[in-house]
Design a protein around this motif. Structure first.
Motif, short mmCIF file in Angstrom:
data_model
loop_
_atom_site.label_atom_id
_atom_site.label_comp_id
_atom_site.label_asym_id
_atom_site.label_seq_id
_atom_site.Cartn_x
_atom_site.Cartn_y
_atom_site.Cartn_z
N GLY B 167 -6.04 -92.20 -15.45
CA GLY B 167 -6.66 -92.52 -14.22
C GLY B 167 -5.86 -93.40 -13.35
O GLY B 167 -4.56 -93.51 -13.23
N MET B 168 -6.69 -93.79 -12.30
CA MET B 168 -6.07 -94.58 -11.21
C MET B 168 -6.32 -96.05 -11.48
O MET B 168 -7.43 -96.41 -11.91
N GLU B 169 -5.22 -96.83 -11.22
CA GLU B 169 -5.74 -98.29 -11.25
C GLU B 169 -4.70 -99.22 -10.42
O GLU B 169 -3.61 -98.99 -10.06
N ALA B 170 -5.34 -100.17 -9.88
CA ALA B 170 -4.69 -101.11 -9.14
C ALA B 170 -3.80 -102.23 -9.91
O ALA B 170 -4.48 -102.73 -10.82
N ALA B 176 2.01 -108.82 -5.46
CA ALA B 176 1.50 -107.82 -4.62
C ALA B 176 0.81 -106.85 -5.49
O ALA B 176 0.92 -106.60 -6.54
N THR B 177 -0.37 -106.31 -4.68
CA THR B 177 -1.00 -105.08 -5.38
C THR B 177 -0.58 -103.85 -5.14
O THR B 177 -0.54 -103.51 -4.06
N TYR B 178 -0.61 -102.94 -5.99
CA TYR B 178 -0.33 -101.80 -5.75
C TYR B 178 -1.30 -100.79 -6.28
O TYR B 178 -1.68 -100.74 -7.42
N PRO B 179 -1.82 -99.63 -5.45
CA PRO B 179 -2.65 -98.58 -6.05
C PRO B 179 -1.65 -97.72 -6.99
O PRO B 179 -0.63 -97.39 -6.49
N THR B 180 -2.06 -97.49 -8.28
CA THR B 180 -1.19 -96.56 -9.01
C THR B 180 -2.12 -95.64 -9.83
O THR B 180 -3.13 -95.64 -10.08
#
Lengths: 686, 227
Positions: B167-170, B176-180
């Motif tokens: 799935g997707m996870e920040a 620093a925060t990244y959508p991943t």
């Protein structure tokens, strides 16, 4: 459930032995006390099935009852000390339906006060319960005996001790013992046993304690696998305590060794045609390479001795002052060479030098360093392409590093000296300062010395004047008490290679606390063979006990020396035989057997028998002892060559005494033979 | 008198230090646990260590400085040992060695961990799948790991692994925060099993990963702070 140690330091329940053995190679120290009985034991699991134990027992109040009513000369506070050796062998390992069965013989040399033999079986019933049962003889057959299955037991004739009492084994009264162990939680264990030891001497005869019941109960706490504490209710009258420490010399507790990461391999440009070769003609190229190598290896403890270069080959001789594994020093130097040397140099001849002698030569190809740096199992791949052999001559035009390690090394450090097994006070110690130094006069030539000054000391005692031999060791306590300050050593030594695989040593001066003179040695040690042969000849005189430089006190001089054979047996066992003339002029031989672990630990035993009769030798009949070699890297988890060696010699007498001289050739060169380098080869990439 | 000399003499009086230039002789003494350290050792037998926490304000300041300098930087975190910043140290073929000033290093083959040094229970070498295979989040791989035990003997560990999308996870990497997009690689072998986790950012770059090294270094978290 782990096997535990009993109050005697043997695998067992509380006071009774069991059918178990510890894990292979484990070394245990065990201290226990109940009422007047104090026991300290050192146990070693020699092989998976065979174990040996040395125990020092103290019996307080030994004469307190018998000496009544006239207890003069401190008889009422007299403590009897005894040394025991045990051996046990597991004849059956535990399986699904069968128990583990061990045959043991306790206190089989010496006075035999604690002599006992047993066969014990132990079976786990589920993961938390163990049951043990056995039949004991001697001391372990003394309570509630069921008969004498193998006939009566003759009274032991121990004479001066040191005799193996095999005639008594499994003779006389036999009795049954047994018990249960239950693991309450992984850290807490409860135990109960039925003891077949009547403590006839201690309880019935000498009234040192009351043995009211054969039942013993105990609770043990092990916060981790290394330590265990126990508290016991014993024989219906006494509270007992025990503390045991167990370590596995084979495995450093931290696992892989720490220390700073190495330099990465710097690969050469792929275009081989572009690799210059004309740099060889540059004047001073060797000096420049020496300087950059030394700078690259700054703070690593690798000291460059010399550099020789051709367009394709480099031979670097170096001294390893840091790494307990020679392979790691070789890897670090190879990385620095790949960093510094011109691209056309493909063959690295790496020669570790110790005391001025080339120990061996490791030939590594630079291409292999580049392609195997990150290859899976790169150490094995690199080893297959690497040669370890007798060093070849330095390349022509070799440059000696003009600025190697400092020529003068010195240290001022506190030290502790112990004197063990004195019958009135078995552990005595002194604390002091030791100033030691070494000055390198030339390659392989050293002026070195050590002076100590005692700050506090509990060492006292007088020399044993009864020895009919020259007092070469029985006077050692005089050196402990009278020499302050003490010039321990002050020597001029020269080490050199005499021919390929042949090495020589001459040491002159104050060789040890007791003796001064000249010591010479020649060793033949082929790099890739498991054996070596040496000859040592010494001419020495006994020093005064004031620790200074005179000889007037004893006017005793002796020529002493040995022919020595060394053999690295398979599976980590090592044997050494020395045949020759000892310090008291007696002739004989010493056999030493040890188990060596790859990381440098060694646990061994030795025995010396000379033409001195048991009567002339005195108590113990012949010289024997236990040797321990402990690499400090094991404790710190970081590379260091620092080692502690210790000899536990229950009785030090004048017969079979050997001159102590620093840096005998075999031990100096040991780290550099092919087997020793290969034993820790994985460290080459560390 | 230099400070070192004063320290050695003062220490010598308390019998806790030595003087001189013979490193080997002094080393053992200098490493002896003393006072507080000894207490800590005893405590460590009974108490588990607390997890590592960083101060957010300090993180923001350091990140700003690192971005300004422009050199690639990794944040490498080892549970129970703490975290440190790693910079490129060397390159051999596709493998880049990253190191700290504290002389620890890790080697990454296109982002996948193939070696560590200076940690103690180091990963000596490994065969690993390609980053492209990880990114596909499907199929299986075989991993071979090599380390050294406490007797310096070579140990080999083999694992069979299966990739799966997770799935997707920040994720937050050093402030620093990244959508991943998250990918897992579940590995099992005779001795152990573990899960490697990979976080790919919007550009498809491996932003952060949790990778197994050795039994003594079970998880190494590698985050890209500056690309």
């Amino acid at each position: 459930m782990h096997p535990d140690l009993n109050l005697s330091g043997q695998t067992g329940l509380i006071d009774m032995p069991s059918g178990e053995q510890m894990a292979d190679g484990y070394l245990s120290l065990d201290h226990s006390q109940f009422g007047p009985v104090v026991r300290n034991a050192l146990r070693f699991q020699i092989t998976p099935r065979l174990s040996g134990t040395f125990r020092y027992v103290g019996l307080h109040d030994y004469e307190k009852h018998l000496c009544q009513p006239d207890c003069a000369d401190g008889k009422d506070t007299y403590t009897y000390y005894d040394r025991n050796f045990d051996i046990s062998y597991q004849i059956l390992t535990e399986s699904r339906f069968l128990p583990a069965v061990t045959i043991g013989v306790q206190d089989f040399v010496g006075t035999g006060l604690f002599s006992a033999e047993y066969v014990a079986g132990t079976k786990a019933l589920g993961p938390r319960l163990k049951v043990t049962g056995g039949v004991g003889f001697g001391r372990l057959g003394s309570y509630n005996a069921f008969g004498q299955p193998f006939g009566p037991r003759e009274k032991i004739d121990f004479g001066l001790g040191g005799k193996i009492s095999y005639k008594q084994w499994f003779q006389g009264d036999a009795a049954l013992f047994g018990g249960l162990e239950y693991q309450i939680t992984p850290k807490w264990t409860a135990k109960a046993e039925y003891s077949s030891d009547a403590y006839a001497e201690e309880s019935a005869r000498r009234r040192m304690f009351d043995r009211n019941s054969p039942m013993n109960y105990g609770l043990e706490y092990a916060p981790n696998p290394a330590f265990r504490f126990g508290v016991y209710a014993l024989y219906g009258s006494e509270i007992g305590l025990s503390l045991s420490a167990t370590l596995n010399p084979d495995q450093r507790p931290q696992g892989g060794i720490g220390g700073p990461a190495p330099l990465p391999i710097r690969p050469r440009p792929a275009d081989r045609a572009a690799w210059a070769r004309d740099w060889v003609a540059q004047p001073d190229i060797n000096e420049a390479v020496t300087r950059s190598l030394a700078a690259t290896l700054k703070d690593t403890g690798i000291v460059i001795q010399s550099v020789g270069l051709t367009a394709t080959t480099a031979q670097v001789r170096f001294q390893n002052t840091t790494y307990d594994a020679t392979a790691q020093a070789i890897g670090r130097l190879a990385r620095a060479m790949a960093w510094v040397l011109p691209a056309s140099v493909e063959h690295f001849q790496i020669v570790p030098v110790e005391h001025g002698m080339a120990g061996s030569m490791v030939v590594v190809n630079r291409t292999d360093l580049e392609r195997f740096e990150f290859a899976p199992d790169g150490a094995t791949l690199l080893r297959a392409q690497t040669q370890i052999k007798t060093p070849s001559a330095p390349l022509s035009g070799t440059t000696i590093n003009p600025d190697p390690a400092p020529r003068l090394t010195w240290s001022l450090l506190p030290y502790v000296h112990t004197r063990q097994f004195d019958p009135t006070n078995p552990l005595q110690a002194s604390l002091g300062l030791r100033l030691s130094g070494q000055y390198d006069l030339a390659p392989g030539m050293f002026l070195s010395g050590a002076v100590t000054d005692v700050i506090v000391s509990s060492i006292n005692g007088s020399a044993d004047e009864t020895s009919v031999l020259p007092h070469v060791r029985s006077s050692s306590v005089l050196y402990d008490t009278q020499a302050n300050p003490d010039v321990e050593t002050l020597t001029l030594a020269y080490f050199t290679g005499l021919a390929p695989n042949v090495f020589g040593r001459i040491t002159a001066g104050y060789l040890e606390r007791g003796f001064a003179g000249l010591s010479t040695e020649v060793l033949y040690r082929p790099t890739s063979k498991p054996w070596a042969l040496g000859v040592e000849a010494n001419s020495v005189a006994q020093r005064d006990t004031d620790g200074l430089l005179g000889f007037g006190q004893y006017s005793y001089a002796v020529a002493t020396g040995h022919v020595s054979g060394y053999l690295d047996l398979r599976g980590g066992y090592h044997a050494q035989v020395d045949v020759g003339r000892y310090l008291a002029g007696d002739k004989g031989a010493t056999l030493s057997l040890s188990r060596e672990f790859e990381n440098g630990w060694s646990v061994g035993v030795y025995a010396t028998k000379t033409d001195v009769s048991a009567e002339d030798f005195g108590e113990g009949s012949f010289d024997k002892g236990i040797t321990l070699q402990i690499p400090l890297a094991w404790f710190f988890g970081k590379p260091t060559r620092d080692m502690r060696t210790t000899t536990i010699r229950p009785i030090g007498r004048d017969g079979g005494a050997r001159l102590e001289v620093d840096d005998r050739l075999y031990s100096v060169l040991r780290s550099y033979d092919q087997r020793k380098i290969d034993a820790q080869w994985g460290r080459v990439w560390k | 008198m230099t400070r070192k000399k004063t320290a050695c003499l003062v220490g010598l009086l308390g019998l806790l230090a030595g003087c001189g230039n013979d490193q080997t002789a002094q080393e053992s003494l200098s490493r002896l646990p003393k006072g507080k350290a000894l207490g800590a050792m005893v405590t460590a037998i009974f108490v588990k260590p607390q997890p590592f926490r960083a101060d957010p304000a300090a993180v923001a300041t350091v990140r700003g400085a690192l971005e300004k300098a422009g050199q690639p930087v990794l944040l490498v975190t080892v549970p129970s040992r703490g975290a440190d910043l790693f910079a490129p140290y060397g390159q051999n073929g596709p493998v880049i060695t990253w190191a700290t000033s504290a002389q620890q290093s890790i080697a990454l083959d296109d982002g996948l961990l193939v070696a560590t040094r200076g940690f103690g229970p180091d990963l000596m070498s490994a065969s690993v799948p390609s980053l492209a295979q990880v990114s596909r989040a499907t199929g299986t791989s075989h991993r071979d790991y090599y380390d050294l035990d406490g007797a310096d003997q070579n140990r080999h560990f083999a694992y069979d692994c299966t990739f799966a999308p997770a799935g997707m996870e920040a994720v937050e990497v050093f402030g620093a925060t990244y959508p991943t997009r998250k990918v897992t690689e579940s590995c099992a072998g005779p001795d152990a099993s573990f899960v490697n986790i990979y976080w790919f950012d919007a550009d498809g770059r491996l932003r952060q990963s949790d990778q197994h090294a050795t039994p003594g270094l079970p998880t190494v978290q590698i985050g890209r702070v500056v690309d």
